[in-house]
Scaffold this motif. Structure first.
Motif: not given
Ligand SMILES: Cc1cc2nc3c(=O)[nH]c(=O)nc-3n(C[C@H](O)[C@H](O)[C@H](O)COP(=O)(O)OP(=O)(O)OC[C@H]3O[C@@H](n4cnc5c(N)ncnc54)[C@H](O)[C@@H]3O)c2cc1C
Length: 384
Positions: A174-195
């Motif tokens: 989270q960037i200091e002074g910002t609200k928690p929701h602003t830290a959310i980022t969307a990722f395109l994930v290949d479901t075959k990825t390890k982990g």
């Protein structure tokens, strides 16, 4: 606003109706009992162009308008909410979200595969401790030299076991002074990825039993730098805009369930005799059917209006939430009444109304519960 359907809209409605009534409806009970959907259902939806939805033709979509898409969801929902739910997640939540927020490389690579169902998509936002309060998700994204490592858990993820691609929402520091929701980022994930692992959801689901739901566990799951969707720290907007598309699909699906309840009740009221008369001659039964029909028409206009507004390219969060709230609540009431009107038969899966009641409860909950829709509506009306 003109709800005389265009030739294109009529084409999509009739294509979906024929498929839903001839292919899906005859096996809906078996799919519910077996807890799965045959692959051929997805293949046929792709071949008919249904999964291409309103995605533009440039990316392999069908380029239909939002009203056509709503008509398709209503037809599928009338036959089986699991099939309709599969399509809403894949087509409205995932594909439309990538079309809206993706880079041209992401769109060119992923959208044609999704539109043709060579790859299935899922949307992973909900977590054990974060449902309605999406801003409080705990999944973390740690930045590395060439990408990110995701760690966290997602639950109730529709299509997750089928999916080759997951849109996963996670937080960067989270960037200091910002609200928690602003830290959310969307990722395109290949479901075959390890982990990236998928587990069965605990318990047996009330409805949507033919749907595929999973619990996703992410442990240092690597996502390359070019797989951020919509930019770092923009994920909350991405998530909410996807829900705007998806909620219209849920509202339209509820129209289908409501219509199925009405049809079943009318047939039963005409054929079932008690006290020497068909039960449809009793005023209390007539009142149930009159209310069911009237509330269906009210929902229909809210859904069509939200779809029409979306096609005008103007903000339609208010209209979409009102359509979702009204259509799902009215369909829950219709399904509840439908079971009662069928008496003991309604309590058995000899008749489909008990499935309609079990399934419709899901539509009332996912993509924002009815309580959350009221919050969205009130905020739009009163202001934040
Ligand atoms: C069949 C099914 C499929 C799903 N598919 C997906 C999917 O594909 N992807 C995904 O990410 N998620 C999915 N979900 C999860 C779904 O979106 C969440 O269950 C939903 O958002 C509610 O969150 P929750 O279960 O944590 O309930 P909670 O948020 O814990 O809510 C519990 C109760 O509190 C109420 N409540 C919460 N906050 C407030 C408030 N501020 N004011 C008033 N009432 C409030 C709620 O309305 C609810 O009645 C699915 C769920 C189901 C059942």
């Amino acid at each position: 606003m003109n709800f005389t359907f265009s030739p294109d809209q009529l084409h999509w409605q009739s294509t979906a109706r024929t498929f839903a009534q001839d292919v899906v409806a005859p096996i809906a009970r078996a799919m519910d009992e077996n807890g799965s959907m045959p692959d051929s259902i997805v293949e046929q939806m792709a071949a008919l162009g249904l999964l291409g939805g309103s995605l533009s033709k440039e990316f392999g979509g069908s380029g239909m308008d939002s009203l056509s898409l709503a008509l398709i969801y209503a037809e599928l929902g009338r036959a089986c909410s699991s099939v309709r739910g599969f399509m809403t997640v894949h087509t409205s939540l995932v594909m439309k979200c990538i079309e809206q927020w993706g880079s041209s490389d992401q769109k060119n690579e992923l959208l044609p595969q999704l539109a043709s169902a060579k790859m299935i998509g899922c949307y992973a936002l909900t977590e054990p401790e974060a449902g309605s309060d999406a801003a409080s998700i705990k999944t973390q994204a740690e930045k590395t030299k060439d990408g990110y490592l995701l760690t966290g858990e997602k639950i109730w993820i529709t299509n997750a076991n089928l999916a080759g691609l997951a849109i996963v929402f996670a937080k960067l520091p989270q960037i200091e002074g910002t609200k928690p929701h602003t830290a959310i980022t969307a990722f395109l994930v290949d479901t075959k990825t390890k982990g990236f692992t998928r587990k069965k959801m605990p318990g047996k689901e009330l409805g949507h039993r033919a749907s595929d739901h999973a619990h996703i566990v992410l442990k240092d799951c690597f996502v390359p730098a070019n797989r951020v969707l919509g930019g770092e720290y923009h994920g909350f907007k991405v998530a909410m805009s996807a829900l705007d598309h998806g909620r219209l699909g849920v509202a339209a699906g509820a129209l289908g369930v409501h219509r199925a309840c009405l049809d079943a009740c009318v047939d039963f009221a005409r054929s079932r005799k008690q006290f020497g008369s068909r039960i449809g001659d009793f005023e209390m039964v007539q009142a149930v059917i009159a209310d069911m029909k009237t509330s269906l028409e009210a929902s229909r206009y809210l859904v069509y209006n939200a779809a029409w507004k979306k096609d005008q390219g103007v903000a339609c969060t208010l209209e979409t939430s009102m359509a979702k709230l009204h259509a799902t609540e009215a369909a829950v009431k219709a399904a509840n009444e439908a079971v009662l009107l069928h008496g003991g038969r309604g309590y058995s899966n000899e008749y489909p109304v008990e499935r309609y009641l079990r399934d419709i409860k899901g539509l009332q909950i996912y993509e924002g519960t009815s309580h959350i829709q009221k919050i969205v509506i009130a905020r739009q009306v009163i202001g934040k």
